[in-house]
Scaffold this motif. Structure first.
Motif, PDB file in Angstrom:
ATOM      1  N   MET A   1      18.597  -0.066   3.238  1.00 32.24           N
ATOM      2  CA  MET A   1      18.646   0.531   2.127  1.00 32.24           C
ATOM      3  C   MET A   1      17.107   1.636   1.712  1.00 32.24           C
ATOM      4  SD  MET A   1      19.603  -0.669  -1.974  1.00 32.24           S
ATOM      5  CE  MET A   1      20.447   1.178  -2.524  1.00 32.24           C
ATOM      6  N   VAL A   2      16.835   3.036   1.842  1.00 31.01           N
ATOM      7  CA  VAL A   2      15.514   2.747   1.486  1.00 31.01           C
ATOM      8  C   VAL A   2      15.072   3.336   0.349  1.00 31.01           C
ATOM      9  CG1 VAL A   2      14.289   5.426   1.552  1.00 31.01           C
ATOM     10  CG2 VAL A   2      15.467   4.504   3.451  1.00 31.01           C
ATOM     11  N   SER A   3      13.961   3.132  -0.472  1.00 36.90           N
ATOM     12  CA  SER A   3      13.867   2.779  -2.075  1.00 36.90           C
ATOM     13  C   SER A   3      13.184   4.487  -3.043  1.00 36.90           C
ATOM     14  CB  SER A   3      13.496   1.933  -3.014  1.00 36.90           C
ATOM     15  OG  SER A   3      11.693   2.352  -2.255  1.00 36.90           O
ATOM     16  N   SER A   4      13.559   4.558  -3.762  1.00 39.65           N
ATOM     17  CA  SER A   4      12.285   6.292  -3.764  1.00 39.65           C
ATOM     18  C   SER A   4      10.770   5.769  -4.130  1.00 39.65           C
ATOM     19  CB  SER A   4      13.023   6.982  -5.004  1.00 39.65           C
ATOM     20  OG  SER A   4      13.367   5.771  -5.787  1.00 39.65           O
ATOM     21  N   ALA A   5      10.299   5.103  -4.789  1.00 33.48           N
ATOM     22  CA  ALA A   5       9.181   4.064  -4.962  1.00 33.48           C
ATOM     23  C   ALA A   5       7.847   4.769  -4.146  1.00 33.48           C
ATOM     24  CB  ALA A   5       9.291   2.703  -4.967  1.00 33.48           C
ATOM     25  N   ALA A   6       7.536   4.286  -4.714  1.00 29.32           N
ATOM     26  CA  ALA A   6       6.113   4.817  -3.935  1.00 29.32           C
ATOM     27  C   ALA A   6       5.934   4.096  -2.544  1.00 29.32           C
ATOM     28  CB  ALA A   6       4.590   5.129  -4.993  1.00 29.32           C
ATOM     29  N   PRO A   7       5.372   4.152  -1.819  1.00 31.15           N
ATOM     30  CA  PRO A   7       5.347   3.147  -0.520  1.00 31.15           C
ATOM     31  C   PRO A   7       3.974   2.457  -0.599  1.00 31.15           C
ATOM     32  CG  PRO A   7       4.378   5.039   0.109  1.00 31.15           C
ATOM     33  CD  PRO A   7       4.883   5.785  -1.180  1.00 31.15           C
ATOM     34  N   GLN A   8       4.400   1.139  -0.086  1.00 33.71           N
ATOM     35  CA  GLN A   8       3.405   0.254  -0.281  1.00 33.71           C
ATOM     36  C   GLN A   8       2.176   0.562   0.289  1.00 33.71           C
ATOM     37  OE1 GLN A   8       4.494  -3.893   0.470  1.00 33.71           O
ATOM     38  NE2 GLN A   8       5.465  -3.682  -1.402  1.00 33.71           N
ATOM     39  N   ARG A   9       1.181   0.238  -0.001  1.00 37.57           N
ATOM     40  CA  ARG A   9      -0.025   0.140   0.534  1.00 37.57           C
ATOM     41  C   ARG A   9       0.169  -0.239   2.094  1.00 37.57           C
ATOM     42  NH1 ARG A   9      -4.314   0.786  -3.716  1.00 37.57           N
ATOM     43  NH2 ARG A   9      -5.531   1.525  -2.457  1.00 37.57           N
ATOM     44  N   VAL A  10      -0.778  -0.118   3.565  1.00 34.55           N
ATOM     45  CA  VAL A  10      -0.898  -0.293   4.412  1.00 34.55           C
ATOM     46  C   VAL A  10      -1.990  -0.775   4.981  1.00 34.55           C
ATOM     47  CG1 VAL A  10      -0.346  -0.043   6.256  1.00 34.55           C
ATOM     48  CG2 VAL A  10       1.627   0.874   5.072  1.00 34.55           C
ATOM     49  N   LEU A  11      -2.398  -1.559   5.836  1.00 32.39           N
ATOM     50  CA  LEU A  11      -3.410  -1.654   5.216  1.00 32.39           C
ATOM     51  C   LEU A  11      -4.127  -1.315   7.277  1.00 32.39           C
ATOM     52  CD1 LEU A  11      -6.117  -3.706   4.876  1.00 32.39           C
ATOM     53  CD2 LEU A  11      -5.051  -5.751   6.358  1.00 32.39           C
ATOM     54  N   HIS A  12      -4.648   0.121   7.570  1.00 31.35           N
ATOM     55  CA  HIS A  12      -5.157   0.689   8.521  1.00 31.35           C
ATOM     56  C   HIS A  12      -6.104  -0.317   9.566  1.00 31.35           C
ATOM     57  CE1 HIS A  12      -6.699   3.606  10.913  1.00 31.35           C
ATOM     58  NE2 HIS A  12      -5.621   3.375  10.527  1.00 31.35           N
ATOM     59  N   PRO A  13      -5.468  -0.455  10.969  1.00 25.18           N
ATOM     60  CA  PRO A  13      -6.807  -1.474  11.494  1.00 25.18           C
ATOM     61  C   PRO A  13      -8.177  -0.944  11.207  1.00 25.18           C
ATOM     62  CG  PRO A  13      -4.925  -0.765  12.359  1.00 25.18           C
ATOM     63  CD  PRO A  13      -4.841  -0.026  11.689  1.00 25.18           C
ATOM     64  N   VAL A  14      -8.918  -0.039  10.848  1.00 27.55           N
ATOM     65  CA  VAL A  14      -9.926   0.489  11.220  1.00 27.55           C
ATOM     66  C   VAL A  14     -10.700  -0.121   9.620  1.00 27.55           C
ATOM     67  CG1 VAL A  14     -12.185   1.836  10.178  1.00 27.55           C
ATOM     68  CG2 VAL A  14      -9.923   2.375  12.422  1.00 27.55           C
TER      69      VAL A  14
END
Length: 141
Positions: free
Chosen positions: A1-14
């Motif tokens: 199920m996809v929520s309409s909330a803002a996406p969670q922060r993702v830790l970019h490798p750099v």
């Protein structure tokens, strides 16, 4: 199920590399300050100054990345992410003050240089902890 909330922060490798790279350098600067306070061999204070300068490059780049990421419109901001940016900012500011202290003559840096190195290392440790616990791993955009 996809929520309409803002996406969670993702830790970019750099971002992860920049954030984590400052920690061993700040640790090395603290240990070099401790070695200098124990032995009075001037080369240790030079090591501490250079290690602090290297750590400041990585911490400053991580702060820039975190600030840009924080102000992106498509990412949800919460108290932990605000605290992460504030602690990282404090690390960079106090790291700069530590660099100024290390610019003095050798023994003139003691005990302030050692005390500031310990404080900056603990702040760097806290910022790495907060950064890796606030930001979730996943697919970076």
């Amino acid at each position: 199920m996809v929520s309409s909330a803002a996406p969670q922060r993702v830790l970019h490798p750099v971002h992860a590399i920049l954030l984590a790279s400052s920690l061993p350098l700040f640790l090395g600067a603290m240990l070099a300050d401790w070695a200098y306070s124990s032995t009075q061999v001037v080369q240790w204070i030079n090591f501490a100054a250079w290690l602090n300068a290297g750590a400041m490059i990585f911490a400053g780049a991580a702060l820039l990345w975190a600030a840009i990421d924080f102000f992106r419109a498509d990412v949800r901001r919460d108290r932990r992410s605000i605290f992460y940016v504030v602690v990282l900012l404090a690390t960079v500011v106090l790291g700069f003050v530590t660099a100024l202290i290390h610019g003095k003559d050798a023994w003139a840096t003691m005990p302030a240089g050692l005390i500031m190195s310990v404080i900056v290392f603990l702040l760097a440790l806290a910022s790495v902890w907060l950064g890796f616990s606030t930001l979730r791993s996943g697919v970076a955009r």
